[in-house]
Design a protein around this motif. Sequence first.
Motif, mmCIF file in Angstrom:
data_model
loop_
_atom_site.group_PDB
_atom_site.id
_atom_site.type_symbol
_atom_site.label_atom_id
_atom_site.label_comp_id
_atom_site.label_asym_id
_atom_site.label_seq_id
_atom_site.Cartn_x
_atom_site.Cartn_y
_atom_site.Cartn_z
ATOM 1 N N GLY A 1 0.786 -1.227 0.000
ATOM 2 C CA GLY A 1 0.000 0.000 0.000
ATOM 3 C C GLY A 1 0.817 1.275 0.000
ATOM 4 N N ARG A 2 2.146 1.167 -0.033
ATOM 5 C CA ARG A 2 2.968 2.376 -0.060
ATOM 6 C C ARG A 2 2.907 3.085 -1.406
ATOM 7 N N ALA A 3 2.578 2.347 -2.455
ATOM 8 C CA ALA A 3 2.433 2.917 -3.799
ATOM 9 C C ALA A 3 1.242 2.264 -4.480
ATOM 10 N N ARG A 4 0.539 3.053 -5.288
ATOM 11 C CA ARG A 4 -0.610 2.509 -6.005
ATOM 12 C C ARG A 4 -0.199 1.861 -7.331
ATOM 13 N N TYR A 5 0.801 2.441 -7.982
ATOM 14 C CA TYR A 5 1.290 1.929 -9.263
ATOM 15 C C TYR A 5 2.815 1.992 -9.264
ATOM 16 N N ALA A 6 3.422 1.189 -10.166
ATOM 17 C CA ALA A 6 4.878 1.110 -10.227
ATOM 18 C C ALA A 6 5.377 1.308 -11.653
ATOM 19 N N GLY A 7 6.644 1.652 -11.759
ATOM 20 C CA GLY A 7 7.248 1.830 -13.076
ATOM 21 C C GLY A 7 8.741 2.061 -12.951
ATOM 22 N N VAL A 8 9.339 2.538 -14.033
ATOM 23 C CA VAL A 8 10.784 2.729 -14.081
ATOM 24 C C VAL A 8 11.090 4.051 -14.765
#
Length: 311
Positions: free
Chosen positions: A142-149
């Motif tokens: 729950g620390r981030a809703r979405y991820a990427g680079v």
Amino acid sequence: MRMRTVGASGLSVSALGLGTRNFGSEVSPEDCAELVRLFVESGGTLIDTAPAYGDGAAEEILGRELANFRREEVTLCGKAGLHRTDDGWRADTSRRGLLDQLDETLSRLRVEHLDLWLVHVWRDDPALAETLSALEFAVTSGRARYAGVANYTGWQLASAAAPLAAVRTPAVAVQARYHLLDRSVEADLLPAAAHHGVGLLAWAPLAGGVLTGKYLRSVPAASRASSADHQQWAQRWMRYADGPVVKALDTAATGLGVSPAQVALAWVRDRPGVAAGIVGARTVTQLRTTLASDRLDIPSAVRAALDEVSG
């Protein structure tokens, strides 16, 4: 302001994002607060930051100003994996390094989660699986809703996207430099992003100010090019300041009755695969010019001319 979804995800962002790289270094805290207020009140949602910006000062300043807005008014994009040492920049994309920076970011921003969290740079070590495990944990905890680079090449993005999709933490965004003077992402990164449903967040869409046209005839006092602090940038981009791309941009802007910066930003905004352009500003006047690009639709003939001269 125009809104876009990022890649194939459900994440919605403003087509212009506010970058905070200069917060706390080239821009005073008071001016930073004014820029954030203008951006959000003008309909902007996407704000980009990182612990590497001002050694955390950018996040501290942004966190104080965010207290004046509802959390849902802002889409926060953060990064981790890069920090400054006495010997210069150092990358650390280990699970521990990334998650430690994420916790520090959340503390400085005074929020419980980021809307989008990116690995700032690629490293060959540690193993990619360890780096990606931090992204997976950030989302599942729950620390981030979405991820990427960020700053990945096409093959690097593909190497990350497939295993992330397998654990149901898809990469939804990639940040990369993209502007009329540098279209290299079109060769491999944009096709890879399209294949994996990843949206591009274009940073430096004005080439550090060169595409504003302000260097076309002279070097203004107090500009980046007149400062000794940006010699590497100046050596790379100032050679194009009076070249054919900037001249074509200036001609197009004159014909449309707008500024070259607005044309350059609208060009990037409407390129295939681009979710948003990340723009920095040192003054309210600069930001107002930037925001005005949202109202500009470039005629197809002008766009074709810019495509040809920059290709």
